[in-house]
Design a protein around this motif. Structure first.
Motif, PDB file in Angstrom:
ATOM      1  N   LEU A  15      -4.372   3.854  12.695  1.00 49.99           N
ATOM      2  CA  LEU A  15      -3.561   4.118  11.507  1.00 49.99           C
ATOM      3  C   LEU A  15      -3.615   3.016  10.452  1.00 49.99           C
ATOM      4  O   LEU A  15      -3.357   3.305   9.278  1.00 49.99           O
ATOM      5  CB  LEU A  15      -2.116   4.396  11.901  1.00 49.99           C
ATOM      6  N   ALA A  16      -3.945   1.793  10.817  1.00 51.63           N
ATOM      7  CA  ALA A  16      -4.006   0.724   9.809  1.00 51.63           C
ATOM      8  C   ALA A  16      -5.085   0.987   8.757  1.00 51.63           C
ATOM      9  O   ALA A  16      -4.791   0.886   7.552  1.00 51.63           O
ATOM     10  CB  ALA A  16      -4.204  -0.631  10.481  1.00 51.63           C
ATOM     11  N   PRO A  17      -6.309   1.352   9.134  1.00 50.46           N
ATOM     12  CA  PRO A  17      -7.302   1.659   8.090  1.00 50.46           C
ATOM     13  C   PRO A  17      -6.940   2.898   7.269  1.00 50.46           C
ATOM     14  O   PRO A  17      -7.203   2.948   6.071  1.00 50.46           O
ATOM     15  CB  PRO A  17      -8.599   1.885   8.852  1.00 50.46           C
ATOM     16  N   VAL A  18      -6.316   3.881   7.922  1.00 52.19           N
ATOM     17  CA  VAL A  18      -5.897   5.087   7.195  1.00 52.19           C
ATOM     18  C   VAL A  18      -4.813   4.739   6.183  1.00 52.19           C
ATOM     19  O   VAL A  18      -4.807   5.239   5.047  1.00 52.19           O
ATOM     20  CB  VAL A  18      -5.422   6.175   8.179  1.00 52.19           C
ATOM     21  N   MET A  19      -3.906   3.863   6.582  1.00 51.59           N
ATOM     22  CA  MET A  19      -2.842   3.436   5.671  1.00 51.59           C
ATOM     23  C   MET A  19      -3.429   2.696   4.465  1.00 51.59           C
ATOM     24  O   MET A  19      -3.051   2.950   3.313  1.00 51.59           O
ATOM     25  CB  MET A  19      -1.847   2.533   6.412  1.00 51.59           C
ATOM     26  N   LEU A  20      -4.354   1.817   4.715  1.00 53.73           N
ATOM     27  CA  LEU A  20      -4.990   1.074   3.631  1.00 53.73           C
ATOM     28  C   LEU A  20      -5.770   2.000   2.704  1.00 53.73           C
ATOM     29  O   LEU A  20      -5.652   1.903   1.470  1.00 53.73           O
ATOM     30  CB  LEU A  20      -5.924  -0.003   4.204  1.00 53.73           C
ATOM     31  N   ALA A  21      -6.529   2.921   3.277  1.00 51.67           N
ATOM     32  CA  ALA A  21      -7.312   3.847   2.459  1.00 51.67           C
ATOM     33  C   ALA A  21      -6.429   4.773   1.642  1.00 51.67           C
ATOM     34  O   ALA A  21      -6.704   5.027   0.457  1.00 51.67           O
ATOM     35  CB  ALA A  21      -8.242   4.662   3.353  1.00 51.67           C
ATOM     36  N   SER A  22      -5.349   5.262   2.241  1.00 48.63           N
ATOM     37  CA  SER A  22      -4.474   6.166   1.487  1.00 48.63           C
ATOM     38  C   SER A  22      -3.732   5.430   0.377  1.00 48.63           C
ATOM     39  O   SER A  22      -3.513   5.983  -0.701  1.00 48.63           O
ATOM     40  CB  SER A  22      -3.479   6.858   2.421  1.00 48.63           C
ATOM     41  N   TYR A  23      -3.375   4.182   0.623  1.00 51.69           N
ATOM     42  CA  TYR A  23      -2.684   3.431  -0.426  1.00 51.69           C
ATOM     43  C   TYR A  23      -3.620   3.112  -1.585  1.00 51.69           C
ATOM     44  O   TYR A  23      -3.237   3.230  -2.754  1.00 51.69           O
ATOM     45  CB  TYR A  23      -2.073   2.146   0.129  1.00 51.69           C
ATOM     46  N   ALA A  57      -6.345   4.755  -2.449  1.00 52.06           N
ATOM     47  CA  ALA A  57      -6.828   5.962  -3.107  1.00 52.06           C
ATOM     48  C   ALA A  57      -5.749   6.642  -3.949  1.00 52.06           C
ATOM     49  O   ALA A  57      -6.008   7.052  -5.076  1.00 52.06           O
ATOM     50  CB  ALA A  57      -7.372   6.938  -2.071  1.00 52.06           C
ATOM     51  N   TRP A  58      -4.527   6.770  -3.398  1.00 50.41           N
ATOM     52  CA  TRP A  58      -3.504   7.567  -4.081  1.00 50.41           C
ATOM     53  C   TRP A  58      -2.291   6.768  -4.538  1.00 50.41           C
ATOM     54  O   TRP A  58      -1.514   7.267  -5.338  1.00 50.41           O
ATOM     55  CB  TRP A  58      -3.043   8.701  -3.168  1.00 50.41           C
ATOM     56  N   GLN A  59      -2.062   5.603  -4.017  1.00 48.66           N
ATOM     57  CA  GLN A  59      -0.897   4.767  -4.311  1.00 48.66           C
ATOM     58  C   GLN A  59       0.407   5.575  -4.282  1.00 48.66           C
ATOM     59  O   GLN A  59       1.108   5.693  -5.291  1.00 48.66           O
ATOM     60  CB  GLN A  59      -1.057   4.069  -5.656  1.00 48.66           C
ATOM     61  N   PRO A  60       0.726   6.138  -3.100  1.00 45.39           N
ATOM     62  CA  PRO A  60       1.957   6.942  -3.005  1.00 45.39           C
ATOM     63  C   PRO A  60       3.204   6.073  -3.087  1.00 45.39           C
ATOM     64  O   PRO A  60       3.148   4.847  -2.930  1.00 45.39           O
ATOM     65  CB  PRO A  60       1.841   7.603  -1.633  1.00 45.39           C
ATOM     66  N   ASP A  61       4.310   6.715  -3.309  1.00 45.91           N
ATOM     67  CA  ASP A  61       5.606   6.039  -3.310  1.00 45.91           C
ATOM     68  C   ASP A  61       5.828   5.407  -1.928  1.00 45.91           C
ATOM     69  O   ASP A  61       5.486   6.017  -0.911  1.00 45.91           O
ATOM     70  CB  ASP A  61       6.700   7.069  -3.617  1.00 45.91           C
ATOM     71  N   PRO A  62       6.366   4.203  -1.868  1.00 43.99           N
ATOM     72  CA  PRO A  62       6.539   3.539  -0.560  1.00 43.99           C
ATOM     73  C   PRO A  62       7.361   4.349   0.442  1.00 43.99           C
ATOM     74  O   PRO A  62       7.052   4.348   1.640  1.00 43.99           O
ATOM     75  CB  PRO A  62       7.239   2.231  -0.906  1.00 43.99           C
TER      76      PRO A  62
END
Length: 135
Positions: free
Chosen positions: A78-86, A88-93
């Motif tokens: 999940l750490a790489p997925v979290m980094l990639a999603s942040y 790419a999309w910069q979602p609300d925290p």
């Protein structure tokens, strides 16, 4: 399939036990010996013996190993997925926290009993902690 049949002849104490098929049976939460009996009687409680082939399972020493492996695997997935999603999309925290909290808990609850079964099966295959000794 070979995993679902009970071996009618008991194996001698020095017989070689195959590692990977045994670990796969444990990951499926089945008896490492016969592959058909359930290894766990609850979410994480290992049975004293297999109800099908009567193999003793009380020798296991899984302790904190399954929890450690679960944390290791979930963190590395999940750490790489979290980094990639942040990036790419910069979602609300709060959205990101909620999504990854649900994913982390779900994946952890899925993996924990399976990794415990695999660890107990590994110990059985390697004759560790009293498995396979004549007691």
């Amino acid at each position: 399939m070979k995993d679902t049949q009970v071996d009618p002849m008991p194996q001698p104490e020095t017989a070689e036990r195959e590692l990977w098929p045994t670990v796969w049976r444990g990951f499926r939460r089945k008896c490492p010996n016969c592959g058909s009996g359930p290894m766990l009687k609850g979410y994480l409680k290992v049975r004293d013996h297999c109800p099908v082939c009567r193999e003793d399972l009380h020798h296991h020493r899984a302790d904190d190993g399954p929890a450690y492996l679960t944390i290791l695997i979930v963190g590395h997935l999940l750490a790489p997925v979290m980094l990639a999603s942040y990036t790419a999309w910069q979602p609300d925290p709060l959205v990101m926290f909620t999504g990854f909290a649900i994913g982390t808990v779900t994946l952890s609850l899925y993996l924990l009993p399976r990794l415990k079964g695999a660890l107990v099966a590994f110990q059985w295959a390697r004759r560790m902690h009293g498995f396979g000794s004549s007691q």
